[in-house]
Design a protein around this motif. Sequence first.
Motif, PDB file in Angstrom:
ATOM      1  N   PRO A   1      -2.058   3.234  -7.185  1.00 56.34           N
ATOM      2  CA  PRO A   1      -3.517   3.200  -7.066  1.00 56.34           C
ATOM      3  C   PRO A   1      -4.139   1.806  -6.949  1.00 56.34           C
ATOM      4  O   PRO A   1      -5.199   1.674  -6.358  1.00 56.34           O
ATOM      5  CB  PRO A   1      -4.012   3.914  -8.321  1.00 56.34           C
ATOM      6  CG  PRO A   1      -2.847   4.077  -9.201  1.00 56.34           C
ATOM      7  CD  PRO A   1      -1.615   3.940  -8.393  1.00 56.34           C
TER       8      PRO A   1
ATOM      9  N   ALA B   1      -2.787  -0.609  -5.376  1.00 56.92           N
ATOM     10  CA  ALA B   1      -2.168  -1.210  -4.189  1.00 56.92           C
ATOM     11  C   ALA B   1      -1.379  -2.473  -4.547  1.00 56.92           C
ATOM     12  O   ALA B   1      -1.130  -3.333  -3.714  1.00 56.92           O
ATOM     13  CB  ALA B   1      -3.162  -1.471  -3.068  1.00 56.92           C
ATOM     14  N   TYR B   2      -1.069  -2.626  -5.816  1.00 54.38           N
ATOM     15  CA  TYR B   2      -0.032  -3.570  -6.230  1.00 54.38           C
ATOM     16  C   TYR B   2       0.643  -2.988  -7.455  1.00 54.38           C
ATOM     17  O   TYR B   2       0.022  -2.272  -8.239  1.00 54.38           O
ATOM     18  CB  TYR B   2      -0.583  -4.979  -6.512  1.00 54.38           C
ATOM     19  CG  TYR B   2      -1.665  -5.078  -7.548  1.00 54.38           C
ATOM     20  CD1 TYR B   2      -1.371  -5.094  -8.900  1.00 54.38           C
ATOM     21  CD2 TYR B   2      -2.998  -5.182  -7.180  1.00 54.38           C
ATOM     22  CE1 TYR B   2      -2.359  -5.203  -9.856  1.00 54.38           C
ATOM     23  CE2 TYR B   2      -4.007  -5.289  -8.127  1.00 54.38           C
ATOM     24  CZ  TYR B   2      -3.682  -5.300  -9.467  1.00 54.38           C
ATOM     25  OH  TYR B   2      -4.672  -5.401 -10.413  1.00 54.38           O
TER      26      TYR B   2
ATOM     27  N   PHE C   1       0.825  -1.208   0.000  1.00 51.20           N
ATOM     28  CA  PHE C   1       0.000   0.000   0.000  1.00 51.20           C
ATOM     29  C   PHE C   1       0.859   1.258   0.000  1.00 51.20           C
ATOM     30  O   PHE C   1       1.803   1.374   0.784  1.00 51.20           O
ATOM     31  CB  PHE C   1      -0.871   0.037   1.264  1.00 51.20           C
ATOM     32  CG  PHE C   1      -2.053  -0.900   1.209  1.00 51.20           C
ATOM     33  CD1 PHE C   1      -3.309  -0.434   0.871  1.00 51.20           C
ATOM     34  CD2 PHE C   1      -1.912  -2.242   1.518  1.00 51.20           C
ATOM     35  CE1 PHE C   1      -4.401  -1.279   0.821  1.00 51.20           C
ATOM     36  CE2 PHE C   1      -3.001  -3.106   1.476  1.00 51.20           C
ATOM     37  CZ  PHE C   1      -4.240  -2.619   1.127  1.00 51.20           C
ATOM     38  N   TYR C   2       0.559   2.181  -0.876  1.00 52.94           N
ATOM     39  CA  TYR C   2       1.092   3.528  -0.789  1.00 52.94           C
ATOM     40  C   TYR C   2       0.218   4.408  -1.681  1.00 52.94           C
ATOM     41  O   TYR C   2      -0.251   3.939  -2.722  1.00 52.94           O
ATOM     42  CB  TYR C   2       2.573   3.598  -1.221  1.00 52.94           C
ATOM     43  CG  TYR C   2       3.307   4.716  -0.515  1.00 52.94           C
ATOM     44  CD1 TYR C   2       3.390   4.718   0.875  1.00 52.94           C
ATOM     45  CD2 TYR C   2       3.850   5.781  -1.221  1.00 52.94           C
ATOM     46  CE1 TYR C   2       4.019   5.762   1.532  1.00 52.94           C
ATOM     47  CE2 TYR C   2       4.485   6.823  -0.554  1.00 52.94           C
ATOM     48  CZ  TYR C   2       4.562   6.805   0.826  1.00 52.94           C
ATOM     49  OH  TYR C   2       5.166   7.835   1.483  1.00 52.94           O
ATOM     50  N   PRO C   3      -0.015   5.673  -1.308  1.00 47.78           N
ATOM     51  CA  PRO C   3      -0.989   6.459  -2.084  1.00 47.78           C
ATOM     52  C   PRO C   3      -0.582   6.697  -3.532  1.00 47.78           C
ATOM     53  O   PRO C   3      -1.431   7.009  -4.352  1.00 47.78           O
ATOM     54  CB  PRO C   3      -1.045   7.795  -1.324  1.00 47.78           C
ATOM     55  CG  PRO C   3      -0.544   7.500   0.030  1.00 47.78           C
ATOM     56  CD  PRO C   3       0.436   6.372  -0.108  1.00 47.78           C
TER      57      PRO C   3
END
Lengths: 97, 475, 488
Positions: free
Chosen positions: C95, C97-98, C90-92
Amino acid sequence: MKNQQDIKHIANLVNLSFSDSEVQKLIKDIKKVSQYLMDKLSCLDTENIEPMEHIFHTANIFRGDYSTDSLDREGLLKNAPVKENGYFAVPRIMDEN
Amino acid sequence: MDLTRLTISEALEKIKNKEISIIELVRSYLKQIENLNKTIGAYITVCREDCERMGPILQEKLDCGENIPLAGIPMALSDNIITRGVLTTCASKMLHNFIPQYDSTVNEKLRHSGAILLGKLNMDEFSIGSSNENSYFGPVKNPWDPERVPGGSCGGAAAAVAANMACFALGSDACGSVRQPSSFCGVVGLKPTYGLISRYGLIAFASSLEQIGPITRTVEDCAIVLNAIAGYDPKDSTSANIKHPDYTAFLKDNIKGLKIGLPKEYIEKGLQKEIKQKLCEALTVFESMGAVVEEISIPMTKYAIPAYYIIASAEASSNLARYDGIRYGYRAEDCESLEELYKKTRSEGFGFEVKRTIMLGAYFISRNCYDSYYKKALKVRRLISEDFKKAFNDIDVIITPTVPKTAFKTGRKDDPIQMCMSNIYTVSANLAGLCAISIPHGTDCNGLPVGLQLIGKPFDEGTLIRAAYAFEKNT
Amino acid sequence: MKDLKEKLMEYEVVIGLEVHAELTTNSKIYCNCATRFGGEPNTRCCPVCTGMPGALPVLNKKVVEYAVKAGLATNCSITRYSRQDRKNYFYPDLPKAYQTSQQDRPLCTNGYLEIEVDGLLKKVGIHRIHIEEDAGKLIHNESGNNTLIDYNRCGVPLIEIVTRPELNSSAEVKVFIEKLKAILEYTEVSDCKMQEGSLRVDINLSVRPKGESTLGNRTEIKNLNSISAIVRAIEYEAKRQIDEVKKGRKIIQETRRWDDEKGVSFPMREKNETVDYRFFPEPDLCPIIIDEAWLNEIKSSVPELPDERKNRIIAEYKLPEYDANFITGSKTLADYFEKAACKSKNPKAISNWLMGDLSKKLKENNVEITNIPVTPENLAKLVEFIDSGVISGKIAKQVFEIMWVTSGDPAEIIENKGLRVINDADEIRKVVIKVFEENPKAIEDIRKGKEKSIGFLIGQVMRKTNGKAAPDIANQLIRKELDRYFDS
């Protein structure tokens, strides 16, 4: 995943949090499921079997390298719960600086 | 005349002959929905205004002599199929306010065919469930007996078609989510071969297993809808680049010489007595029409549910990671840090069954479990496909019951494994990428529908339709 | 004795690199959004690259071809049956999350580059090259409570090049990166602009006592925006680790961020827990199969590489190795050189201009050589004018300045400005006579034996002719005039 700590570790990986009672239920459910899966699968020998990652033998599906119009920004941001000057936004991340 | 009882072909005929108008037809459906949705709960969203607007537009085009194959046919889509400008929730709080700015390929195709979208159908949240009791918007009831479940995950789609609340519907099927509810509700449900229908715009649950499929009242309607939605889509890398036949050409009451296989593993135990009886009757019907029935073996059958469970949860855990409250959908309030935003949003936005699936799926692909769970499941998947490949060397179609038991009472949703057991006959077709259809075959002693499943070779939907049509005509 | 002791206590630095290069495709890796740098935030995005529900990826064919090209140019084996995998975190800026990347079956493996440092040749192993998608950009405002996200860069195709831990000094790293950069530019796989982030280098560094074979605990250093920053960061980190080890401390395996202004690196805050990316095969994408025909097609598209070009340029244009090295270090510079040199009888003079005045100009104006007013043809002409004595070297510098501003033809500039050398003896004699009239004192000095004043007289003649008088003729005439003067 047998105990609270294992649950917490996986929960952190997938960004979920659970109440104590939920954790207890999860431990129970997951134990049951993994027990069932292991009972069924462990007796099956798959030593020399290739894993099947794709069902069919199709390969090399490609797109041409040309650019087309993107979604307009208003449409892109339409469903964003929080937006700021054409950007998506999250609470300020401190650890970068 | 109750217009909602008309099949697609009947309705098209009457519209063409100007016996009825499109708007009349659409309004009867809207009325039916208004009357029944409170008790059945099949719809999450009803597109009343769009229907009123589209009816006259299509009528005019048709009157001008335009060729529109499904002009004015009122239909509905499971709420995991993206519809531009129309709320698409996946039956989850997570997407309770999501209005897509793009379209799914199937909806685009149906729009171009002239079908009218009545609304979006209830389902198990993010396709996780087999009874349609896991919806943020409340459970769906079986129209045959509201005390019983309609099946899942596409319970709303099957219930809507069964209760004449839609002329046809589309759902998605990762382990039987179209066929099992179709069986429970007494309608026709097809899971096409993996790759025949574009998945672009299908909100992903188990990407390598699921296919969009039609739910209709007759086999003929199934063929008509399949014609409208099948075909290669350059936007979906897993879509098959093949030319598909006209499926209505297979609507022939002639199956002489068709070789039908009955897998012995499917009738061993846990099968409801009446379903066994019905299966026997069906074999007699097929034989009387000149088909040859023989016993076959699919030895890996018992490993299908475990393999499915691992693969589907693993893919789901990754597919459902994008719901984080940043770009769309639900976002928890008053979060001061990124971590809080992620955790609160996801914990509040997903229901418990979904969260349990994500946890299990992440566990199956975690570093220490990958080989013993995920990789093992992929190996089993190969063994199962090979079983079917071998079987199909000698036969044309496999016959099985769709489900081991007819629709069960509500409130049994707690046990994750037990819930899967109603997919025990349907799941293999997904693992092996085959096509399969569930057709109604009378009722049990409680007056509940019984379903019959036919499984075909990859991209051999034509043969399935031919066999199912002949069976329908002769029962 | 002291020297020997120190030698015993010497440490070896071990460095491996992870290089991310953005590919120069027109569109993103899995959708048709444009890849150009910059632009209004969130205007080059679509449902696919922002991970909207139900959107699906389709791989850009060029991405595969570019990666394979890079692999061939770095002596890699090409994986015939390759696959893409999901890397889950996860990181902003991510998008879905992979990140769609490659884990088990990268497109290229087991390559190497040969570098030369202090006259010594060394092979540096390349472990693998794989394709993946870039992430978006986060904007951390000083004021305001939010971090903002721009997804324009999201889905821009990258190759990640991972070297083996076989580099042992900042000098080696510098040469390696320069070479890699040249290769990626030559193959036109990436434009390698470090400032714009189209080439990003992360460093894995550890130290160990010389002679030891096991690797020490390593740190990863990020945020390196130029080669000079990389050099400084390596020197800082090597010293820091050696100091720690000498103090008997253990090196903590961590990620550190380089602050180029302060000249220090410091640990980035990380979660205590170990990350588990849960790689698994991407179900939405098909395998990539590279057959013989396709591979040959890509092979034939690999152009002449820097080393080959250097050797050819030395042979063809008779340049010293130093010049050839300098010129072939950048593809565009070498292209420019060859365009000019093939029109010139004096390639060495062209090379001198490129290494001297022209490079200076590029630096001063911060422009690319592909984007300058002086065309290679005009530079060749300028050299020709000097060599044939039409203008002097000094005048040539003036002409070059004018060419740089007006992009004019040197012939026209020389003509219009009247810069041509004056070879007409009568014309120069008139000036000489004038100079003699005006400078009786200088002539008196010469008579008294002050030879130096001859230079003064030549200077005066040049001044009166704006430097155009042919110096040898002026010199001759002055001496002749002096003789006449003294005789009378």
